[in-house]
Structures are given as C-alpha cells and as structure tokens.
Write a protein that holds these residues in place. Structure first.
Motif, PDB file in Angstrom:
ATOM      1  N   ALA A  21       1.746 -42.525  28.062  1.00  0.00           N
ATOM      2  CA  ALA A  21       0.854 -42.123  29.168  1.00  0.00           C
ATOM      3  C   ALA A  21       1.592 -41.186  30.122  1.00  0.00           C
ATOM      4  O   ALA A  21       1.040 -40.159  30.540  1.00  0.00           O
ATOM      5  CB  ALA A  21       0.337 -43.351  29.902  1.00  0.00           C
ATOM      6  N   ALA A  22       2.825 -41.505  30.434  1.00  0.00           N
ATOM      7  CA  ALA A  22       3.609 -40.654  31.333  1.00  0.00           C
ATOM      8  C   ALA A  22       3.887 -39.289  30.717  1.00  0.00           C
ATOM      9  O   ALA A  22       3.785 -38.257  31.391  1.00  0.00           O
ATOM     10  CB  ALA A  22       4.923 -41.343  31.692  1.00  0.00           C
ATOM     11  N   ALA A  29      -4.425 -46.749  32.122  1.00  0.00           N
ATOM     12  CA  ALA A  29      -5.781 -47.276  31.907  1.00  0.00           C
ATOM     13  C   ALA A  29      -6.576 -46.371  30.971  1.00  0.00           C
ATOM     14  O   ALA A  29      -7.264 -46.861  30.066  1.00  0.00           O
ATOM     15  CB  ALA A  29      -6.505 -47.431  33.238  1.00  0.00           C
ATOM     16  N   ASN A  30      -6.485 -45.056  31.169  1.00  0.00           N
ATOM     17  CA  ASN A  30      -7.208 -44.132  30.292  1.00  0.00           C
ATOM     18  C   ASN A  30      -6.630 -44.134  28.879  1.00  0.00           C
ATOM     19  O   ASN A  30      -7.367 -44.016  27.897  1.00  0.00           O
ATOM     20  CB  ASN A  30      -7.217 -42.722  30.869  1.00  0.00           C
ATOM     21  CG  ASN A  30      -8.219 -42.567  31.982  1.00  0.00           C
ATOM     22  OD1 ASN A  30      -9.151 -43.363  32.108  1.00  0.00           O
ATOM     23  ND2 ASN A  30      -8.024 -41.563  32.811  1.00  0.00           N
ATOM     24  N   LEU A  31      -5.326 -44.276  28.763  1.00  0.00           N
ATOM     25  CA  LEU A  31      -4.711 -44.375  27.438  1.00  0.00           C
ATOM     26  C   LEU A  31      -5.192 -45.642  26.739  1.00  0.00           C
ATOM     27  O   LEU A  31      -5.495 -45.625  25.548  1.00  0.00           O
ATOM     28  CB  LEU A  31      -3.196 -44.354  27.530  1.00  0.00           C
ATOM     29  CG  LEU A  31      -2.474 -44.367  26.182  1.00  0.00           C
ATOM     30  CD1 LEU A  31      -2.752 -43.081  25.410  1.00  0.00           C
ATOM     31  CD2 LEU A  31      -0.990 -44.555  26.371  1.00  0.00           C
ATOM     32  N   SER A  32      -5.305 -46.728  27.484  1.00  0.00           N
ATOM     33  CA  SER A  32      -5.787 -47.985  26.930  1.00  0.00           C
ATOM     34  C   SER A  32      -7.223 -47.850  26.430  1.00  0.00           C
ATOM     35  O   SER A  32      -7.574 -48.365  25.365  1.00  0.00           O
ATOM     36  CB  SER A  32      -5.696 -49.090  27.979  1.00  0.00           C
ATOM     37  OG  SER A  32      -6.202 -50.295  27.474  1.00  0.00           O
ATOM     38  N   ASN A  36      -8.085 -48.443  22.536  1.00  0.00           N
ATOM     39  CA  ASN A  36      -8.983 -49.531  22.152  1.00  0.00           C
ATOM     40  C   ASN A  36     -10.340 -49.058  21.662  1.00  0.00           C
ATOM     41  O   ASN A  36     -11.277 -49.849  21.553  1.00  0.00           O
ATOM     42  CB  ASN A  36      -9.127 -50.513  23.312  1.00  0.00           C
ATOM     43  CG  ASN A  36      -7.835 -51.222  23.603  1.00  0.00           C
ATOM     44  OD1 ASN A  36      -7.139 -51.664  22.701  1.00  0.00           O
ATOM     45  ND2 ASN A  36      -7.475 -51.313  24.866  1.00  0.00           N
ATOM     46  N   ASN A  37     -10.429 -47.750  21.380  1.00  0.00           N
ATOM     47  CA  ASN A  37     -11.640 -47.163  20.804  1.00  0.00           C
ATOM     48  C   ASN A  37     -12.855 -47.315  21.722  1.00  0.00           C
ATOM     49  O   ASN A  37     -13.972 -47.462  21.253  1.00  0.00           O
ATOM     50  CB  ASN A  37     -11.914 -47.762  19.416  1.00  0.00           C
ATOM     51  CG  ASN A  37     -12.607 -46.767  18.508  1.00  0.00           C
ATOM     52  OD1 ASN A  37     -12.279 -45.591  18.532  1.00  0.00           O
ATOM     53  ND2 ASN A  37     -13.545 -47.234  17.722  1.00  0.00           N
ATOM     54  N   LYS A  38     -12.638 -47.288  23.022  1.00  0.00           N
ATOM     55  CA  LYS A  38     -13.724 -47.412  23.998  1.00  0.00           C
ATOM     56  C   LYS A  38     -14.095 -46.074  24.621  1.00  0.00           C
ATOM     57  O   LYS A  38     -15.063 -45.988  25.363  1.00  0.00           O
ATOM     58  CB  LYS A  38     -13.325 -48.394  25.122  1.00  0.00           C
ATOM     59  CG  LYS A  38     -12.987 -49.783  24.630  1.00  0.00           C
ATOM     60  CD  LYS A  38     -14.187 -50.481  24.089  1.00  0.00           C
ATOM     61  CE  LYS A  38     -13.829 -51.913  23.680  1.00  0.00           C
ATOM     62  NZ  LYS A  38     -14.883 -52.551  22.941  1.00  0.00           N
TER      63      LYS A  38
END
Length: 74
Positions: A21-22, A29-32, A36-38
């Motif tokens: 992410a960094a 949060a956006n990487l997550s 997580n395919n959301k």
C-alpha cells in the motif's frame, strides 16, 4: 465476473499489504478492498503501480471467470 488475485501475487513476492500500500500510494483499506475482491473499479494508474511493484502483468492480478448459465437464469 472479474476475480482479483492480488493476494496470490503478493504471496509470490512475499510482500505485506502495508508495504505494498505504501509503495503504490494507496490506503491499506483500499488495498484490502481490492485484495478481498470487493472493489467495483480500479484506476489504471493503481493497476500500473501494482504491476510495477509486484513485477507482474495485469492478467496476473485480474482474471475473468465466466458465470454459469444457471446462475444467470435465477
């Protein structure tokens, strides 16, 4: 549907979510959400940064999976 295989690419490169992410300049949060395919969309600049940091192609991260006929009929 489009399947996001970011977790697989990250595991192959032994890189944590926080580190990635960094490096690509997005929030953890956006990487997550992506991982997580959301996610409903991804910017090309983000995809390019992910490919650069993971040394992969967009097709390694994104995969098209056809939906079954019976799922479409419901």
């Amino acid at each position: 549907m489009i399947q996001v295989n970011l977790d697989v690419c990250m595991a192959k490169k032994h890189i944590s979510a926080g580190t990635l992410a960094a490096k690509v300049d997005i929030t953890p949060a956006n990487l997550s959400i992506l991982k997580n395919n959301k996610a409903r969309a991804i910017r090309f600049s983000t995809l390019e940064a992910l490919c650069r940091e993971l040394d992969c192609q967009p097709g390694d991260i994104l995969e098209y999976i056809p939906e079954k006929e019976e799922e479409n009929d419901e």
